[in-house]
Write an enzyme that holds these catalytic residues in place. Structure first.
Site, PDB file in Angstrom:
ATOM      1  N   ILE A 108       0.856  -1.143   0.034  1.00 18.53           N
ATOM      2  CA  ILE A 108      -0.115   0.020  -0.186  1.00 18.53           C
ATOM      3  C   ILE A 108       0.841   1.144  -0.130  1.00 18.53           C
ATOM      4  CG2 ILE A 108      -0.114   0.211   2.593  1.00 18.53           C
ATOM      5  CD1 ILE A 108      -2.986   1.147   2.193  1.00 18.53           C
ATOM      6  N   ILE A 139       5.145  -1.253   2.662  1.00 17.46           N
ATOM      7  CA  ILE A 139       4.646   0.232   2.471  1.00 17.46           C
ATOM      8  C   ILE A 139       5.409   0.795   1.147  1.00 17.46           C
ATOM      9  CG2 ILE A 139       4.516   2.405   3.600  1.00 17.46           C
ATOM     10  CD1 ILE A 139       3.122   0.380   5.105  1.00 17.46           C
ATOM     11  N   LYS A 140       4.621   1.362   0.422  1.00 19.57           N
ATOM     12  CA  LYS A 140       5.095   1.802  -0.779  1.00 19.57           C
ATOM     13  C   LYS A 140       5.775   3.134  -0.607  1.00 19.57           C
ATOM     14  CE  LYS A 140       3.435   0.794  -5.084  1.00 19.57           C
ATOM     15  NZ  LYS A 140       2.359   0.730  -6.045  1.00 19.57           N
ATOM     16  N   ILE A 141       6.791   3.616  -0.832  1.00 13.17           N
ATOM     17  CA  ILE A 141       7.474   4.852  -0.802  1.00 13.17           C
ATOM     18  C   ILE A 141       8.155   5.138  -2.095  1.00 13.17           C
ATOM     19  CG2 ILE A 141       9.178   6.186   0.300  1.00 13.17           C
ATOM     20  CD1 ILE A 141       8.852   4.374   3.003  1.00 13.17           C
TER      21      ILE A 141
END
Length: 362
Positions: A108, A139-141
Site C-alpha cells: 500500500i 509500505i510503498k515509498i
C-alpha cells in the site's frame, strides 16, 4: 494454462498481481489466483483503488458507516484502503508462511502528496504499518530524493518497504544504499533483521514509451531501452549485494532487497504482450503484472531460462547508442520521474473524488 506461469515461478520469479479489489477478496478470486495462477503477492495504487470503488457495491456499507460517524474524505479513503489491504494480507498469509516471509506480500502506498516530504512520508508509513498491523505488509515509498532518507528511516523502524517509481540507475543505487543504511540502524537498535523485507520497483514500459517517441519509426533501437535499463539495474543489484557491506548484514539474517519489475504491461501493440516478462526472467526477482499481462503469459508466454544475468554490456551499448542519437538517458529518466509523480497525484485526486461522490450519495 498454468504450466507457463508455473515455469516462470520455477525459474525463480515471484508473480505478483498489480490489482486489488474487495470483490476479488470476498469472492475468493484472489485466493483462486494464488492456487490456480501461481500469484504470490499483490501491489496496489490509488488508480486501482479508485477503479475498485467506482465499480464495487461491496464498499457501500462501510462508506455508510463512515459517513454516519462523521468521517471526512481522507479518513474514509484511509479506512477503505487499509481494510482491503489487511484482508488481502490475511488471504496471502499462507504464502507468507510457506516462503519464510519472502512472498505473500501486499503493498500500500503512502499518500502521493508526501513524495517530497521526508518526515511526512515516515509518519504516514508508520501510521499505515500500525493500522494494517500485518507482518506481510509492504509500505510503498517513492524513490524521490526526499524519499531516500524516508526509506532508510522506515527500514530502521522495522517497517518493510516497497520502493516505487524507480527509473534511473543512479537513483536505484541510492535506494539500495538507503536500504542498507536502514538495516544498519535497525541492527544497532537490536531489531531482528530477518523480519525486515524490501523490494525495489523498477518501472519498465514507460522507459520504452518515452524513448520510442524520440526515435525514428524504423530505428533498430525501438523497444530496447526499457529492458537495457532493467538489465543494468540487475547488474547493479548483483554488485551491491555481493559487497562486504551487504554481506555483513546478510550474515546477521538480513534479506536482499529484491528487484521488482513494475509497469510490465506493454504499451505499444507492436511488441509482444509478454515482452517485459519473458525478457526479465532471473531468480530472486518479482514481476508484478496487471491481470491482462498475467493471462497473456499464462496463454503463450515463454520461459527460456535466465534472460537477464550477464547482459550488462549489451544493455550499456543500447544506452550508448541512444546517446549517439541525441537521446539523453539522464534527461529521459528525470522526465519520467516528474511525470510519474504527477500521475500519482492525479490518481490520488481521482480516488478522493470517487470517495467524495460515494459519501455524497443519499
Amino acid at each position: 494454462m498454468t504450466e507457463r506461469l508455473k515455469a516462470l515461478s520455477d525459474a525463480g520469479v515471484s508473480i505478483w498481481l498489480d490489482d486489488l479489489s474487495r470483490e476479488r477478496i470476498e469472492t475468493g478470486n484472489l485466493a483462486e489466483l494464488v492456487t490456480q495462477r501461481h500469484v504470490v503477492g499483490v501491489t496496489t495504487n490509488p488508480t486501482i483503488f479508485a477503479s475498485a470503488l467506482a465499480k464495487g457495491e461491496r464498499y457501500e456499507a462501510q462508506v455508510r458507516e463512515l459517513k454516519a460517524s462523521g468521517a471526512d474524505v481522507d479518513a474514509t479513503v484511509f479506512a477503505l484502503t487499509t481494510k482491503d489491504v489487511r484482508d488481502a494480507c490475511d488471504a496471502l498469509k499462507p504464502v507468507y508462511d510457506a516462503t519464510d516471509g519472502v512472498d505473500g506480500r501486499v503493498s500500500i502506498e503512502v499518500e502521493p502528496g508526501l513524495a517530497k516530504d521526508t518526515d511526512g512520508t515516515v509518519a504516514m508509513a508508520e501510521r499505515l504499518w500500525n493500522e494494517i498491523d500485518r507482518p506481510n505488509l509492504l509500505i510503498k515509498i517513492p524513490a524521490t530524493r526526499e524519499g531516500l532518507p524516508a526509506i532508510a528511516a522506515s527500514i530502521a523502524k522495522g517497517i518493510s518497504v516497497n520502493v516505487t517509481l524507480i527509473f534511473s540507475l543512479e537513483r536505484y543505487r541510492g535506494v539500495m544504499d538507503a536500504y542498507l543504511y536502514g538495516l544498519e540502524q535497525a541492527d544497532a537498535e537490536g531489531r531482528d533483521l530477518s523480519q525486515i523485507h524490501s523490494v525495489a520497483s523498477f518501472f519498465i514500459s514507460r522507459v520504452d514509451a518515452e524513448v520510442d517517441k524520440r526515435l525514428a519509426d524504423d530505428s533498430p533501437l525501438r523497444g530496447k531501452a526499457a529492458l537495457a535499463n532493467a538489465w543494468l539495474a540487475y547488474a547493479a543489484f548483483q554488485e551491491v549485494f555481493s559487497s562486504d557491506r551487504a554481506k555483513a548484514l546478510l550474515a546477521k539474517g538480513a534479506r536482499p532487497q529484491r528487484p521488482l519489475w513494475a509497469s510490465t504491461g506493454v504499451k505499444d501493440p507492436a511488441y509482444s504482450d509478454t515482452l517485459y516478462v519473458s525478457e526479465l526472467v532471473v531468480p530472486g526477482t518479482v514481476n508484478t503484472m496487471p491481470e491482462k499481462t498475467l493471462e497473456a503469459f499464462a496463454d503463450h508466454g515463454e520461459v527460456t531460462g535466465d534472460t537477464v544475468t550477464g547482459r550488462a554490456s549489451e544493455a550499456q551499448q543500447v544506452i550508448d547508442d541512444l546517446e549517439k542519437q541525441g537521446i539523453s538517458y539522464d534527461e529521459v529518466v528525470e522526465q519520467l520521474e516528474v511525470e510519474g509523480l504527477q500521475k500519482f497525484d492525479d490518481s490520488w485526486a481521482e480516488l478522493l473524488e470517487t470517495v467524495r461522490a460515494e459519501l455524497d450519495k443519499g
